[in-house]
Scaffold this motif. Structure first.
Motif, PDB file in Angstrom:
ATOM      1  N   ARG A 358       0.857  -1.203   0.000  1.00  0.00           N
ATOM      2  CA  ARG A 358       0.000   0.000   0.000  1.00  0.00           C
ATOM      3  C   ARG A 358       0.889   1.248   0.000  1.00  0.00           C
ATOM      4  N   LEU A 359       1.680   1.359  -1.052  1.00  0.00           N
ATOM      5  CA  LEU A 359       2.642   2.445  -1.142  1.00  0.00           C
ATOM      6  C   LEU A 359       1.961   3.810  -1.169  1.00  0.00           C
ATOM      7  N   SER A 360       0.880   3.952  -1.941  1.00  0.00           N
ATOM      8  CA  SER A 360       0.190   5.245  -2.030  1.00  0.00           C
ATOM      9  C   SER A 360      -0.316   5.690  -0.665  1.00  0.00           C
ATOM     10  N   ALA A 361      -0.857   4.754   0.095  1.00  0.00           N
ATOM     11  CA  ALA A 361      -1.418   5.109   1.394  1.00  0.00           C
ATOM     12  C   ALA A 361      -0.345   5.585   2.365  1.00  0.00           C
ATOM     13  N   ILE A 362       0.813   4.916   2.402  1.00  0.00           N
ATOM     14  CA  ILE A 362       1.842   5.319   3.356  1.00  0.00           C
ATOM     15  C   ILE A 362       2.507   6.621   2.907  1.00  0.00           C
ATOM     16  N   ARG A 363       2.615   6.824   1.589  1.00  0.00           N
ATOM     17  CA  ARG A 363       3.120   8.123   1.113  1.00  0.00           C
ATOM     18  C   ARG A 363       2.186   9.253   1.546  1.00  0.00           C
ATOM     19  N   ASN A 364       0.893   9.059   1.360  1.00  0.00           N
ATOM     20  CA  ASN A 364      -0.064  10.097   1.769  1.00  0.00           C
ATOM     21  C   ASN A 364       0.017  10.372   3.265  1.00  0.00           C
ATOM     22  N   ALA A 365       0.170   9.316   4.056  1.00  0.00           N
ATOM     23  CA  ALA A 365       0.273   9.501   5.503  1.00  0.00           C
ATOM     24  C   ALA A 365       1.482  10.357   5.848  1.00  0.00           C
ATOM     25  N   ALA A 366       2.602  10.113   5.179  1.00  0.00           N
ATOM     26  CA  ALA A 366       3.804  10.908   5.429  1.00  0.00           C
ATOM     27  C   ALA A 366       3.635  12.345   4.945  1.00  0.00           C
ATOM     28  N   ILE A 367       2.995  12.514   3.785  1.00  0.00           N
ATOM     29  CA  ILE A 367       2.783  13.864   3.246  1.00  0.00           C
ATOM     30  C   ILE A 367       1.885  14.673   4.183  1.00  0.00           C
ATOM     31  N   ARG A 368       0.872  14.022   4.735  1.00  0.00           N
ATOM     32  CA  ARG A 368       0.009  14.740   5.690  1.00  0.00           C
ATOM     33  C   ARG A 368       0.805  15.220   6.898  1.00  0.00           C
ATOM     34  N   GLU A 369       1.785  14.444   7.330  1.00  0.00           N
ATOM     35  CA  GLU A 369       2.596  14.808   8.493  1.00  0.00           C
ATOM     36  C   GLU A 369       3.695  15.809   8.157  1.00  0.00           C
ATOM     37  N   ALA A 370       4.039  15.907   6.881  1.00  0.00           N
ATOM     38  CA  ALA A 370       5.184  16.720   6.471  1.00  0.00           C
ATOM     39  C   ALA A 370       4.970  18.193   6.771  1.00  0.00           C
ATOM     40  N   LYS A 371       6.013  18.835   7.286  1.00  0.00           N
ATOM     41  CA  LYS A 371       5.975  20.265   7.588  1.00  0.00           C
ATOM     42  C   LYS A 371       6.625  21.106   6.491  1.00  0.00           C
ATOM     43  N   GLY A 372       7.348  20.478   5.574  1.00  0.00           N
ATOM     44  CA  GLY A 372       8.060  21.224   4.543  1.00  0.00           C
ATOM     45  C   GLY A 372       7.157  21.712   3.432  1.00  0.00           C
ATOM     46  N   GLU A 373       7.508  22.851   2.839  1.00  0.00           N
ATOM     47  CA  GLU A 373       6.805  23.354   1.655  1.00  0.00           C
ATOM     48  C   GLU A 373       7.057  22.449   0.453  1.00  0.00           C
ATOM     49  N   TYR A 374       8.225  21.819   0.441  1.00  0.00           N
ATOM     50  CA  TYR A 374       8.626  21.017  -0.699  1.00  0.00           C
ATOM     51  C   TYR A 374       8.816  19.572  -0.254  1.00  0.00           C
ATOM     52  N   ILE A 375       8.406  18.641  -1.114  1.00  0.00           N
ATOM     53  CA  ILE A 375       8.461  17.213  -0.807  1.00  0.00           C
ATOM     54  C   ILE A 375       9.423  16.522  -1.765  1.00  0.00           C
ATOM     55  N   ILE A 376      10.371  15.782  -1.218  1.00  0.00           N
ATOM     56  CA  ILE A 376      11.226  14.899  -2.009  1.00  0.00           C
ATOM     57  C   ILE A 376      10.946  13.478  -1.538  1.00  0.00           C
TER      58      ILE A 376
END
Length: 558
Positions: A358-376
């Protein structure tokens, strides 16, 4: 018997004009009405205005925030009760000969005016026909007044400062100011009749070099804000600024006024240079102030350890590192916690239960937690070149999905490196691999970036963009949120990255390639099972067919 008032409304914009306002108002005593529009004065400007009105009774005060000089002047005109307007600045003074000429034009000349009137004051510019002596000039007549621009009290007739005709008298139902933020002017319809008077205004342009530099900074900033549709470059700023000095100091005879002519010419040149440089900087792509590096993993703690070792040594660190864990066992959590104790930036662990790929789901979970303006985003088996994050940030652009590449590490090197992972800098063994593909080259990376643009028009000819890999990619978080992140309808490996990019493009974004920069080394491992590729591909094709910009199941369930 009271002298007749001039049937014109004088409009003035003011902000902290206490040094010049009194003389300006005194020159307008015989006007029927003075509209003073204050833009937040904090000195004695309004006190002076009220005291003047107590004596002459022809001044009305209004206030407004700054909305641009053109809009402010039109607002001031809207308050006027007379049809004819004189627009004058608070650092300008109407000359007595000009007042007499206006009274002559508008039929309020009396015997005292005739006694003081000189033959010169009634003469018009030789290039213009005589203005008819009528009480009410035609509405399409506009009057331009010459300004005597003063620097530290001296009238400067060089540097392009004279003759300086400004159109200031007009009928409010016939024309208006344009809406320029700065360098506003009265619009001239095709049937306008512009008359240039031979006397006009005294203008306290600048008191000294400090005053000149202050205005230079203010007006160059407003000009850049107003002209974002124009092109600018450092070369254009240098060339135009240099030519401005040559023109003003030599061709427009600034050298005749000693140090003042030199100062004015230099500052004029600086004004041109600054406005084009400010415009250039304003039109540069927005660069992120913070960055979140997301590393996806699943039960590969040995590889993840090597990746984290490489992150420690980055020349530019991300704001935070988030491990997006697709259900690993406790040993991965323990590894992350051990690294977090002395990691050079924040290191977080985002985990969900193992219920398959479930790669998409765990990526979304991390993106929701991310504080950065930019995502790598990288995979947990990608060793990073020391300039990896720096390169991604250098090319970061709003509405652009940046697709990086990878250097494949052979199985032998990968195995030996994993066996030696406890050794210091074991991960650096990969830095000698890859040949030209693994070499940073600024020129080539910019060339690839400039020539690799792909947008949604691509899908009119083909339905699949090759080379989309989630192991090395980046984008602004806001652009990801705009398409609701990764599509969690995907189960199992395949097409989740391509589908994300497709929605990104349909939402007005673009794909660009990052090569010869942002280098990452992929530790060898057997390929994932492709059991779900066919069904995932159908989800992808549905996105292409419908030109979808959003997914139903993503960062937020729609």
């Amino acid at each position: 018997m009271a002298r007749p008032k001039l049937p014109i409304s004088a409009t003035i914009l003011v902000k902290n004009a206490q040094d010049t306002l009194q003389e300006c108002l005194d020159s307008l005593q015989e006007f029927d009405e003075i509209i003073l529009l204050d833009n937040g004065s904090s000195d004695d400007t309004l006190t002076i205005a009220r005291e003047f009105n107590a004596i002459y009774g022809n001044l009305v005060i209004h206030t407004s925030e700054f909305i641009g000089f053109g809009a402010l002047k039109n607002l001031a005109v809207s308050y006027a009760r007379n049809d004819w307007i004189l627009s004058i600045d608070s650092d300008e003074v109407l000359e007595s000969t000009t007042l007499v000429r206006l009274k002559e034009l508008f039929g309020t000349l009396d015997s005292k005016d005739l006694d003081s009137k000189t033959s010169e004051s009634s003469a018009l510019d030789s290039k213009n026909p005589k203005t008819p002596q009528t009480p009410t000039p035609p509405p399409n007549t506009l009057y331009a007044l010459p300004r005597k621009n003063l620097y530290n009290g001296e009238w400067i007739k060089a540097c392009g400062w004279y003759p300086d005709f400004v159109t200031r008298v007009f009928h409010k139902d016939y024309t208006r100011f344009n809406d320029n933020i700065v360098h506003e002017s009265i619009m001239l319809p095709k049937d306008a009749r512009l008359v240039r008077l031979d006397s006009g205004l005294k203008h306290y342009a600048y008191d000294n070099i400090t005053h000149l530099l202050q205005k230079l900074q203010t007006y160059s900033s407003l000009w850049a804000e107003q002209n974002t549709h124009k092109s600018a470059s450092p070369l254009k700023a240098i060339v135009r600024g240099g030519w401005s000095f040559v023109r003003n100091y030599f061709f427009k005879k600034g050298f005749l006024y000693g140090y003042k002519g030199f100062v004015i010419s230099v500052c004029n040149a600086l004004g041109v240079f600054f406005k084009y440089m400010k415009l250039y900087e304003a039109t540069l792509p927005k660069k992120p102030r913070s960055c979140s590096l997301i590393i996806t993993t699943y039960n590969q703690k040995e590889r993840l350890a090597l990746v984290l070792d490489s992150v420690r040594e980055l020349a530019v660190l991300p704001t935070e590192v988030l491990i997006a864990d697709d259900g690993s066992t406790e040993d991965t959590k323990a590894l992350v916690e051990s690294y977090a104790r002395d990691f050079p930036c924040k290191l977080g662990h985002i985990w969900h239960e193992d219920r398959g790929f479930r790669l998409s789901a765990i990526r979304n979970a991390a993106i929701r937690e991310a504080k950065g303006e930019y995502i790598i985003i990288i995979d947990g088996d990608m060793i990073l070149h020391p300039f990896f994050v720096a390169d991604h940030l250098a090319f970061a652009t709003p509405k652009v999905f940046l697709q990086g590449s990878r250097v494949i590490v052979d199985s032998h090197t990968s195995e030996s490196m994993l066996q030696a992972r406890s050794e210091e800098n074991a991960y650096k063994r990969v830095f000698t691999l890859g040949g030209l593909k693994a070499r940073r080259c600024k020129i080539l990376s910019h060339l690839v970036y400039a020539t690799s643009r792909v947008d949604s028009k691509f899908f009119a000819q083909k339905d699949f963009i090759k080379g989309i890999r989630g192991c090395n990619m980046s984008f602004f978080k806001a652009d990801c949120e705009a398409i609701n992140g990764f599509n969690e309808s995907f189960i199992g490996w395949g097409r989740e990255d391509s589908e994300f990019v497709a929605r990104f493009l349909f939402n007005g974004g673009a794909l660009r390639r990052l090569k010869f920069a942002g280098i990452a080394y992929h530790i060898y491992h057997p390929e994932n099972t492709r059991d779900m590729l066919e069904s995932n591909h159908q989800i992808y094709l549905e996105t292409i067919h419908t030109k979808a910009k959003f997914c139903r199941y993503g960062l937020k369930d729609l």
